[in-house]
Design an enzyme around this catalytic site. Structure first.
Site, PDB file in Angstrom:
ATOM      1  N   ASN A  92       0.871  -1.178   0.000  1.00 36.51           N
ATOM      2  CA  ASN A  92       0.000   0.000   0.000  1.00 36.51           C
ATOM      3  C   ASN A  92       0.907   1.227   0.000  1.00 36.51           C
ATOM      4  O   ASN A  92       1.505   1.553   1.027  1.00 36.51           O
ATOM      5  CB  ASN A  92      -0.890  -0.044   1.257  1.00 36.51           C
ATOM      6  CG  ASN A  92      -1.671   1.245   1.451  1.00 36.51           C
ATOM      7  OD1 ASN A  92      -1.769   2.065   0.545  1.00 36.51           O
ATOM      8  ND2 ASN A  92      -2.231   1.418   2.647  1.00 36.51           N
ATOM      9  N   TRP A  93       1.006   1.851  -1.158  1.00 39.21           N
ATOM     10  CA  TRP A  93       1.938   2.982  -1.269  1.00 39.21           C
ATOM     11  C   TRP A  93       1.395   4.253  -0.616  1.00 39.21           C
ATOM     12  O   TRP A  93       2.110   5.246  -0.488  1.00 39.21           O
ATOM     13  CB  TRP A  93       2.258   3.268  -2.753  1.00 39.21           C
ATOM     14  CG  TRP A  93       3.053   2.205  -3.444  1.00 39.21           C
ATOM     15  CD1 TRP A  93       3.431   0.983  -2.932  1.00 39.21           C
ATOM     16  CD2 TRP A  93       3.580   2.253  -4.774  1.00 39.21           C
ATOM     17  NE1 TRP A  93       4.147   0.282  -3.872  1.00 39.21           N
ATOM     18  CE2 TRP A  93       4.249   1.043  -5.017  1.00 39.21           C
ATOM     19  CE3 TRP A  93       3.532   3.203  -5.805  1.00 39.21           C
ATOM     20  CZ2 TRP A  93       4.889   0.755  -6.235  1.00 39.21           C
ATOM     21  CZ3 TRP A  93       4.156   2.934  -7.020  1.00 39.21           C
ATOM     22  CH2 TRP A  93       4.833   1.715  -7.222  1.00 39.21           C
ATOM     23  N   LYS A  94       0.141   4.238  -0.247  1.00 38.12           N
ATOM     24  CA  LYS A  94      -0.505   5.421   0.363  1.00 38.12           C
ATOM     25  C   LYS A  94      -0.295   6.649  -0.535  1.00 38.12           C
ATOM     26  O   LYS A  94      -0.275   6.515  -1.751  1.00 38.12           O
ATOM     27  CB  LYS A  94       0.011   5.657   1.784  1.00 38.12           C
ATOM     28  CG  LYS A  94      -0.045   4.395   2.632  1.00 38.12           C
ATOM     29  CD  LYS A  94       0.188   4.660   4.090  1.00 38.12           C
ATOM     30  CE  LYS A  94       0.266   3.339   4.823  1.00 38.12           C
ATOM     31  NZ  LYS A  94       0.189   3.493   6.266  1.00 38.12           N
TER      32      LYS A  94
ATOM     33  N   HIS B  81      -9.335   0.866   5.223  1.00 39.05           N
ATOM     34  CA  HIS B  81      -8.010   1.089   5.820  1.00 39.05           C
ATOM     35  C   HIS B  81      -8.157   2.018   7.030  1.00 39.05           C
ATOM     36  O   HIS B  81      -8.988   2.933   7.024  1.00 39.05           O
ATOM     37  CB  HIS B  81      -7.054   1.690   4.790  1.00 39.05           C
ATOM     38  CG  HIS B  81      -5.638   1.703   5.280  1.00 39.05           C
ATOM     39  ND1 HIS B  81      -5.152   2.705   6.084  1.00 39.05           N
ATOM     40  CD2 HIS B  81      -4.635   0.816   5.136  1.00 39.05           C
ATOM     41  CE1 HIS B  81      -3.894   2.436   6.390  1.00 39.05           C
ATOM     42  NE2 HIS B  81      -3.560   1.293   5.832  1.00 39.05           N
TER      43      HIS B  81
ATOM     44  N   GLU C 183      -6.517   4.469   8.039  1.00 40.29           N
ATOM     45  CA  GLU C 183      -6.381   5.908   7.785  1.00 40.29           C
ATOM     46  C   GLU C 183      -7.682   6.481   7.225  1.00 40.29           C
ATOM     47  O   GLU C 183      -8.045   7.620   7.494  1.00 40.29           O
ATOM     48  CB  GLU C 183      -5.195   6.166   6.843  1.00 40.29           C
ATOM     49  CG  GLU C 183      -3.879   6.025   7.602  1.00 40.29           C
ATOM     50  CD  GLU C 183      -2.738   5.445   6.807  1.00 40.29           C
ATOM     51  OE1 GLU C 183      -2.762   5.492   5.561  1.00 40.29           O
ATOM     52  OE2 GLU C 183      -1.803   4.918   7.445  1.00 40.29           O
TER      53      GLU C 183
ATOM     54  N   GLY D 152       2.472   1.919  10.797  1.00 37.90           N
ATOM     55  CA  GLY D 152       3.390   3.048  10.649  1.00 37.90           C
ATOM     56  C   GLY D 152       4.079   3.439  11.942  1.00 37.90           C
ATOM     57  O   GLY D 152       4.696   4.496  12.043  1.00 37.90           O
TER      58      GLY D 152
ATOM     59  N   SER E 255       3.535  -2.506  10.307  1.00 38.51           N
ATOM     60  CA  SER E 255       4.999  -2.503  10.459  1.00 38.51           C
ATOM     61  C   SER E 255       5.653  -3.823  10.067  1.00 38.51           C
ATOM     62  O   SER E 255       6.586  -4.292  10.734  1.00 38.51           O
ATOM     63  CB  SER E 255       5.396  -2.082  11.883  1.00 38.51           C
ATOM     64  OG  SER E 255       4.933  -0.769  12.147  1.00 38.51           O
TER      65      SER E 255
ATOM     66  N   GLY F 162       2.851  -1.218   4.321  1.00 41.77           N
ATOM     67  CA  GLY F 162       2.849   0.209   4.023  1.00 41.77           C
ATOM     68  C   GLY F 162       4.266   0.696   3.778  1.00 41.77           C
ATOM     69  O   GLY F 162       4.813   0.568   2.677  1.00 41.77           O
ATOM     70  N   GLY F 163       4.900   1.227   4.837  1.00 44.11           N
ATOM     71  CA  GLY F 163       6.221   1.846   4.715  1.00 44.11           C
ATOM     72  C   GLY F 163       7.247   1.010   3.965  1.00 44.11           C
ATOM     73  O   GLY F 163       7.937   1.511   3.072  1.00 44.11           O
TER      74      GLY F 163
HETATM   75  C1  PEP Z   1      -0.683  -0.049   6.091  1.00 46.89           C
HETATM   76  O1  PEP Z   1      -0.778   1.145   5.892  1.00 46.89           O
HETATM   77  O2  PEP Z   1      -1.556  -0.821   5.626  1.00 46.89           O
HETATM   78  C2  PEP Z   1       0.442  -0.525   6.865  1.00 46.89           C
HETATM   79  C3  PEP Z   1       0.403  -1.733   7.338  1.00 46.89           C
HETATM   80  O3  PEP Z   1       1.474   0.363   7.066  1.00 46.89           O
HETATM   81  P1  PEP Z   1       2.924   0.029   7.711  1.00 46.89           P
HETATM   82  O4  PEP Z   1       3.412  -1.238   7.079  1.00 46.89           O
HETATM   83  O5  PEP Z   1       3.747   1.202   7.393  1.00 46.89           O
HETATM   84  O6  PEP Z   1       2.681  -0.157   9.178  1.00 46.89           O
END
Ligand code: PEP
Length: 254
Positions: free
Chosen positions: A9-11, A96, A98, A174, A214, A235-236
């Site tokens: 997920n590049w957000k 999600h 967010e 995150g 994470s 995500g990250g």
């Molecule tokens: C996400 O946004 O779906 C996510 C899991 O982010 P991260 O891996 O950065 O925690």
């Protein structure tokens, strides 16, 4: 055996140049596919077409990070499911944290989007997960129950076969704090038992349930090794080719 899915997920990140570079690196790593692991990337809407070209010929699948539930029409700023399909994406992330907690999307809105995505023939990646205060108050299962009950309302067993679920504890997104493999497994097992109770054991057994929060190359393997963890929503670490490829390799090694 359920196939693993590693999804990025590049957000609201990358630009056209860095996105293409990243997508090409992922496409090279994914090659023409793997019998036990699928790879998905979800770039920002504006880059979907460019990224579709960058991954063309590889096994990497493409997804969007959101959609609107209405058919095309007078909905300024929104994106219809048919448009996402038109540019070659097959998945849509919904629910999600967010969008739930920053953009205040309700369970009811998420459910309308879920139905629109399924009716449009795409795969929703339906995210659920509790806040830290909810976990500390022993409310994790109650929160998951409500999110599943409301988010999956009106979705038939055959439609459920097209859904991917992502368990993403909000406190792990995150933050660098990952759920332990045991905490992830416990929540995933609860989700699968919920599906067995509300649909059938057969439907629950087929369901891909991803863990998100994470995930990094160094914790991915032990998380995905748990019996009810069928992959990762990242995500990250999906923004760094080496890290995302490391997570794909961890899934392949299981
Ligand atoms: C996400 O946004 O779906 C996510 C899991 O982010 P991260 O891996 O950065 O925690």
């Amino acid at each position: 055996m359920r196939k693993k899915l590693v999804a990025g997920n590049w957000k609201m990140n990358t630009d056209s140049k860095s996105g293409v570079e990243l997508a090409k690196a992922v496409a090279t790593a994914a090659g023409t596919g793997h019998d036990k692991v699928d790879v998905l990337i979800c770039p920002p809407f504006v880059y979907l077409t460019t990224i579709a070209q960058a991954i063309s010929g590889s096994a990497v699948k493409l997804g969007a990070q959101n959609c609107y539930f209405e058919k095309p029409g007078a909905f300024t700023g929104e994106t219809a499911v048919s448009m996402i399909k038109d540019v070659g994406a097959g998945y849509v992330i919904l629910g999600h944290s967010e969008r739930r907690h920053v953009l205040h999307e309700s369970d009811e809105l998420i459910n309308r989007k879920m139905i629109a995505v399924l009716e449009g023939g795409l795969v929703p990646v339906f995210c659920v997960g509790e806040l830290l205060s909810e976990r500390e108050g022993n409310k994790t299962e109650a929160v998951l129950n409500t999110q599943m009950e409301k988010g999956l309302a009106g979705i038939s067993e055959s439609q459920l076969g097209q859904v991917v679920i992502a368990y993403e504890p909000v406190w792990a997104i995150g933050t660098g704090k990952t759920a332990s493999p045991e905490q992830a497994e416990e929540a995933h097992a609860y989700i699968r038992s919920w599906l067995a109770k509300h649909y059938s054991q057969a439907a629950a057994d087929k369901m891909q349930i991803l863990y998100g929060g994470s995930v990094k190359p160094d914790n991915a393997k032990e998380l995905m090794a748990k019996p009810n963890v069928d992959g990762a929503l990242v995500g990250g670490a999906s923004l760094k080719a080496a890290d995302f490829v490391g997570i794909i390799d961890a899934a392949k090694s299981l």
